[in-house]
Structures are given as C-alpha cells and as structure tokens.
Design a protein around this motif. Structure first.
Motif, short mmCIF file in Angstrom:
data_model
loop_
_atom_site.label_atom_id
_atom_site.label_comp_id
_atom_site.label_asym_id
_atom_site.label_seq_id
_atom_site.Cartn_x
_atom_site.Cartn_y
_atom_site.Cartn_z
N LEU A 87 39.90 16.05 30.82
CA LEU A 87 38.70 16.68 30.30
C LEU A 87 37.49 15.80 30.57
O LEU A 87 37.48 14.61 30.23
CB LEU A 87 38.84 16.94 28.80
N VAL A 88 36.46 16.39 31.19
CA VAL A 88 35.19 15.69 31.40
C VAL A 88 34.09 16.56 30.80
O VAL A 88 33.84 17.67 31.28
CB VAL A 88 34.91 15.43 32.89
N ILE A 90 40.72 18.25 37.04
CA ILE A 90 39.61 17.99 36.13
C ILE A 90 39.23 19.29 35.43
O ILE A 90 39.13 20.34 36.07
CB ILE A 90 38.37 17.48 36.91
N TYR A 91 39.01 19.20 34.14
CA TYR A 91 38.43 20.34 33.42
C TYR A 91 37.02 19.90 33.03
O TYR A 91 36.83 19.09 32.12
CB TYR A 91 39.26 20.70 32.18
N LYS A 94 41.51 28.24 31.48
CA LYS A 94 42.05 27.32 30.47
C LYS A 94 42.28 25.96 31.12
O LYS A 94 42.39 25.85 32.35
CB LYS A 94 43.36 27.85 29.88
N GLN A 95 42.33 24.95 30.29
CA GLN A 95 42.55 23.60 30.80
C GLN A 95 44.04 23.42 31.08
O GLN A 95 44.88 23.65 30.21
CB GLN A 95 42.08 22.57 29.77
N VAL A 106 42.15 17.91 44.99
CA VAL A 106 41.47 17.76 43.70
C VAL A 106 41.08 19.15 43.21
O VAL A 106 40.45 19.91 43.95
CB VAL A 106 40.20 16.88 43.83
N ALA A 107 41.45 19.48 41.99
CA ALA A 107 41.14 20.78 41.39
C ALA A 107 40.15 20.58 40.25
O ALA A 107 40.40 19.76 39.35
CB ALA A 107 42.41 21.45 40.87
#
Length: 222
Positions: free
Chosen positions: A198-199, A142-143, A191-192, A5-6
């Motif tokens: 996006l959270v 996840i961003y 950057k995403q 998970v990143a």
C-alpha cells in the motif's frame, strides 16, 4: 523471466503518471491498457462491426492482435502489425471504445494479449485489477491510493488550470461514486491484492511517490 510491476488503485490516484515515470527511470515498457482498448475499438470500426451487436464484437475481437513497443523513446501501439498511434485519439474511436470495452469477450482477449506482452517484456502496468487478475504473478504489486479529498483537489486543480469551470464538491462526489462502482462491480472489482504494498500518496509529492515505488521495485529486483 520477465520483470513485471503491477500498480492498482482508485481513480485520480496518479497511477498512470507514476507508472510512466517509473518505466522511464527503470527502462521498463509502460503498458497503456487504455490505448489497447482503443486499438480494439479501431479494429471494430474498420471491420464495420455494429457497436450494438455483442455477438459480432465477441467473435471479431479474436482476430485482433494488439501489442505495445517502444521505438525511439515513443510508445507505439500495433494493431495486426500496423502502427496505429495516429488513429487512437479520435472521438469516434473513443466512443467505440466505451462500448466495446464493456464486452466480456473483449476484456478476456485484451487481458490475454496483456499477459503475453508481460511474459515477453519487462514492463509496468496500471489499472484496477492488474495485480489481482491480469498479472497475479507480478514481482511487484503496488496499491496506490489517496484520500477522496486529495484526489478531488488534484482533479479540480487540473481542470481549472485548463480554464474549465468546475465544482470541487461535485468532483469529490463523482470520485466517491466511481470508487463505489469500481469496488462493487461483479467482474474484476477494484481491491488491493493480498501481496500488494500500500502506497498512500495523500501527503506525498509526485517525486516522492516515484522515489518510494522505485525503491520498492529495486529491492524486489535484488
């Protein structure tokens, strides 16, 4: 195959807090990349490498093997087989880390070590470029972000709770300045990732963010 998970995002978004909580709930290893940079700095100090000698740092960093394991519920950082947890939080190590972490060779070496660790272990890692550079094949990306106003207020509350005097407007300005630097730097800018979710935590509690991200992770594991 390991499960990775990143979590990426700007300063003050709560990445480490959330990543640690999710790791504990999902039985993942939380990879503290900052601790790995400190272990590299400790290695340089022990090897008596001049912090101003970029060539020496570049060559010496190849001799360092750094990894993270969990033992009795505690994160343990190993430097060439030695548990170095007790040595990582000194001012000397912190100062050296701020210098050595800017060296491209150190970054390349630590990214390599982080990728090896992620290949062998189910883990969660947070930073600025985990999903885009370090773990581009992570099953979950996840961003995590929040408005600069919210991030500044969180930092302000954290500092005032410690009895420190601070200015909310200045904290907000500093955060926005750091965002700009992180997003426009030449090497691995923030950057995403195209496939990241996006959270935005601006209107969420810590518990709500944890639950949201755990839901995303659990769906990806099915």
């Amino acid at each position: 195959m390991s499960y990775n998970v990143a979590i990426d995002g700007p300063a003050g978004a709560g990445k480490s807090t959330i990543a640690k909580a999710v790791a504990k709930k999902m039985n993942l290893i939380y990879v503290d990349t900052g601790a790995m940079y400190r272990a590299m700095a400790l290695f340089m100090i022990r090897e008596q490498v001049d912090e101003n000698d970029a060539a020496a740092i570049s060559g010496k960093c190849q001799e360092a093997d750094i990894t993270i394991r969990y033992e009795n519920g505690e994160q343990v950082v190993y430097l060439n087989g030695e548990n170095v947890n007790a040595f990582l939080r000194t001012e000397e190590v912190g100062n050296m880390a701020s210098v050595t972490s800017a060296q491209p060779a150190v970054r390349r070496k630590l990214v390599e070590l982080q990728q090896v660790l992620a290949a062998k272990s189910d883990c969660i890692m947070d930073g600025r470029d985990i999903g885009t550079c370090v773990l581009p094949n992570a099953q979950v990306k996840i961003y995590l972000t929040a408005s600069s106003e919210v991030r500044a207020k969180r930092r302000y509350d954290e500092l005032t709770a410690k009895g420190e005097s601070c200015d909310l407007a200045q904290i907000k300005a500093d955060i926005e300045d750091r965002d700009h630097r992180d997003m426009t730097r030449e090497t691995s800018p923030l950057k995403q990732a195209e496939d990241a979710i996006l959270v935005d935590s601006s209107d969420l509690t810590v518990e709500e963010v944890i639950e949201k991200i755990m839901g995303i992770c659990e769906r990806a594991r099915r």
